[in-house]
Design a protein around this motif. Structure first.
Motif, short mmCIF file in Angstrom:
data_model
loop_
_atom_site.label_atom_id
_atom_site.label_comp_id
_atom_site.label_asym_id
_atom_site.label_seq_id
_atom_site.Cartn_x
_atom_site.Cartn_y
_atom_site.Cartn_z
N SER A 222 0.83 -1.21 0.00
CA SER A 222 0.00 0.00 0.00
C SER A 222 0.86 1.27 0.00
CB SER A 222 -0.94 0.01 1.21
OG SER A 222 -0.18 -0.08 2.40
N ARG A 223 2.10 1.15 0.45
CA ARG A 223 3.02 2.29 0.46
C ARG A 223 4.40 1.83 0.04
NH1 ARG A 223 2.86 7.32 2.91
NH2 ARG A 223 4.88 8.29 3.35
N MET A 224 5.01 2.58 -0.86
CA MET A 224 6.33 2.21 -1.37
C MET A 224 7.07 3.46 -1.80
SD MET A 224 7.25 0.00 -4.78
CE MET A 224 6.67 -1.55 -4.14
N SER A 225 8.37 3.49 -1.56
CA SER A 225 9.17 4.63 -1.99
C SER A 225 9.38 4.55 -3.50
CB SER A 225 10.52 4.64 -1.28
OG SER A 225 11.33 3.56 -1.73
N GLU A 226 9.55 5.70 -4.11
CA GLU A 226 9.76 5.75 -5.56
C GLU A 226 11.08 5.09 -5.95
OE1 GLU A 226 7.28 9.87 -6.52
OE2 GLU A 226 9.45 9.94 -6.22
N ASP B 2 7.03 9.03 -1.93
CA ASP B 2 6.44 7.72 -1.68
C ASP B 2 5.18 7.58 -2.51
OD1 ASP B 2 8.36 6.92 0.16
OD2 ASP B 2 7.30 7.86 1.83
N LEU B 3 4.87 6.36 -2.86
CA LEU B 3 3.65 6.06 -3.60
C LEU B 3 2.61 5.49 -2.65
CD1 LEU B 3 5.12 4.36 -6.79
CD2 LEU B 3 4.13 6.63 -6.65
N GLU B 4 1.41 6.03 -2.75
CA GLU B 4 0.30 5.52 -1.96
C GLU B 4 -0.64 4.79 -2.91
OE1 GLU B 4 -0.19 5.70 1.21
OE2 GLU B 4 1.27 7.19 1.91
N GLU C 174 -4.07 2.82 -3.33
CA GLU C 174 -5.36 2.53 -2.71
C GLU C 174 -5.73 1.07 -2.96
OE1 GLU C 174 -10.07 3.84 -3.10
OE2 GLU C 174 -8.51 4.94 -4.19
N LYS C 175 -5.83 0.30 -1.89
CA LYS C 175 -6.15 -1.11 -2.01
C LYS C 175 -7.65 -1.28 -2.28
CE LYS C 175 -2.18 -3.11 -1.47
NZ LYS C 175 -1.60 -4.00 -2.49
#
Length: 409
Positions: free
Chosen positions: A98-102, A207-209, A211-212
Motif C-alpha cells: 500500500s506504500r512504497m518509496s519511488e 512515496d507512492l500511496e 489505494e487497495k
C-alpha cells in the motif's frame, strides 16, 4: 540515386527527432519516407539488379515486416483485453504494498523488466511493463525515468538467452560461443540494469500511496490471463523444441483467447479489442523497417566490418553496440559474422552484449524503444535523449563486466 536514397533515409530518421518541432506524427513521416525510397529504388535500381531480384528483396523485407506486425497485433490484443478488464491493474493492486518509496519502485521495475524479458520477448515485456506503470498514474517526468529503465532492462534481459535475442542466437549458431558461456552474460547485464536503476532513482524522494481495492475477476478473464502466460511459455518452448516461429504460436494463442471468451463470456465483443490497438505504432514500425531495409539493400552495413581494420577489437565491439542504436542489429551482426573476423571468447561475448543492449542508447534503436515511444505520449526522441549519459554509463558498466567474466572463463 544512391546518394538521394541515403538523404531520404536520413530525412526519415530526422523526422522522428524533430516530431515535437514540426508537430507531424512520426508514423506519417516514417511511412512517407520509407515507402518513397522503395518506390525510387524500383524506378532507378542498381544496374546489376533485375526486376526479379528487386521483387525478391522487397518480398523479404515485407515478410519481416508482416511477421513483426502480426506478432505485435497478437501481443497488443492480449494486453488490451487484460488492461480493459482491469486484470493488470488488479494484479498490481494485489501484489504491490500500500506504500512504497519511488526509489524502491525503480529497483523493482528494473528487476521485473529484466526477468520478464528473459521469459518473454522484448515487445511483450515492454507492453506489460508499461501497462503496469501507466496504472500507477505517476507524474509525466517521473514516468519517463521508469520507462527509460524498462527499455534498457528488457533489451538486457534477453541477451544471455538464444531464445531472448536474435543476435545472440546468430552468434551461437556460428559456433562463436557456447550456451554455458552465454548464461554468464546475465550477471553483468543485470549489474548494468541495477546501475541504471540507481542513477535514475537519484532525486526521487517521494512515496507512492496505492489505494487497495477488492477487485474480482470473472472465470473467463482469469482463463485469458492464464492463457496469456501459457502462450508466452509455449512460444519459447515450441521455438526451442520444434523451431516454430514465435508469431505462429502467438497467433494460435490469440485464437484460443477468442474461443475462450466466446464460450465463457458469450456477450463479450472480443474482436473489438483489436480495434483498440494503437495502429500508429504498427505504421511507425512499418516506416522504420522500410528505412532500415533500404540501408541494408544499399550495402551500408557492409562497411562496418572495416572498423576492425582501424580499431582494436574491443573498441570496435563497443562502437558497434552504439551503432546498433541506429541500424538494425540483425543485419549488422550478420555482416560481421560473414566478414570472417577472428575474435577470442571474451571478445565474442562483448560483441553479443553490445549488439543486444546497444540499441537501448537511442529510443529508435530497438523494438522495445519504438513500442514504448508509441505507448507513452511524453516519451519522444528528445526526452529519451536527456538520459543518454546514464544509458552510456550503464552500457559501459555491463560491457566491461562482460569482458571481465570472459577473461575468467
Amino acid at each position: 540515386m544512391t546518394v538521394l536514397l541515403l538523404i531520404l533515409v536520413a530525412l526519415g530518421f530526422l523526422s522522428i527527432v524533430v516530431e515535437d518541432v514540426v508537430h507531424i506524427d512520426k508514423a506519417k513521416t516514417t511511412l512517407f519516407f520509407g515507402s518513397l525510397v522503395w518506390v525510387l529504388f524500383f524506378i532507378a535500381p542498381p544496374s546489376h539488379l533485375t526486376h526479379e531480384a528487386l521483387m525478391e528483396q522487397l518480398n523479404d523485407q515485407l515478410l519481416d515486416i508482416a511477421t513483426l506486425w502480426l506478432f505485435l497485433m497478437a501481443a497488443m490484443t492480449f494486453v488490451a483485453y487484460l488492461s480493459g478488464k482491469g486484470i493488470i491493474d488488479g494484479i498490481v493492486n494485489r501484489l504491490m504494498p500500500s506504500r512504497m518509496s519511488e526509489r524502491k519502485l525503480m529497483i523493482m521495475t528494473g528487476l521485473f523488466a529484466f526477468l520478464f524479458s528473459s521469459m518473454a520477448d522484448n515487445i511483450t515485456a515492454t507492453l506489460v511493463c508499461i501497462a503496469v506503470l501507466m496504472n500507477l498514474r505517476l507524474p509525466a517526468k517521473k514516468l519517463l525515468r521508469y520507462v527509460v529503465l524498462v527499455v534498457f532492462s528488457v533489451n538486457a534481459g534477453g541477451t544471455a538467452l538464444i531464445t531472448g535475442d536474435v543476435t545472440t542466437l546468430m552468434i551461437f549458431l556460428a559456433d562463436k560461443v557456447e550456451i554455458v558461456d552465454l548464461l554468464v552474460l546475465s550477471l553483468p547485464a543485470f549489474v548494468a540494469v541495477m546501475s541504471l536503476a540507481f542513477m535514475l532513482s537519484l532525486g526521487l524522494k517521494g512515496d507512492l500511496e496505492l489505494e487497495k481495492r477488492d477487485i474480482t475477476f470473472g472465470h473467463g478473464d482469469k482463463a485469458v490471463a492464464a492463457l496469456f502466460f501459457m502462450t508466452i511459455l509455449t512460444t519459447i518452448g515450441a521455438n526451442v523444441a520444434f523451431g516454430i516461429p514465435p508469431v505462429l504460436t502467438f497467433l494460435f494463442g490469440l485464437s484460443l483467447m477468442f474461443m475462450v471468451v466466446q464460450f465463457m463470456n458469450k456477450d463479450e465483443p472480443v474482436l473489438d479489442y483489436i480495434r483498440k490497438i494503437e495502429f500508429d505504432t504498427l505504421l511507425f514500425f512499418l516506416g522504420v523497417l522500410l528505412l532500415v531495409g533500404m540501408l541494408k539493400e544499399l550495402g551500408i552495413l557492409a562497411y562496418f566490418p572495416k572498423l576492425y581494420d582501424i580499431m582494436p577489437t574491443l573498441a570496435a565491439n563497443y562502437v558497434v553496440g552504439m551503432v546498433s542504436a541506429l541500424f538494425d542489429n540483425v543485419p549488422l551482426t550478420a555482416a560481421l559474422l560473414k566478414s570472417g573476423i577472428e575474435m577470442t571468447l571474451p571478445q565474442w561475448l562483448t560483441l553479443t552484449y553490445s549488439v543486444g543492449v546497444g540499441g537501448s542508447l537511442l529510443i529508435i534503436g530497438s523494438a522495445a524503444g519504438v513500442v514504448a515511444m508509441s505507448k507513452v505520449e511524453e516519451l519522444t526522441f528528445a526526452s529519451y535523449l536527456r538520459y543518454a549519459g546514464y544509458l552510456f554509463v550503464a552500457y559501459t558498466v555491463g560491457f566491461f563486466g562482460v569482458l571481465a567474466i570472459g577473461v575468467m572463463l
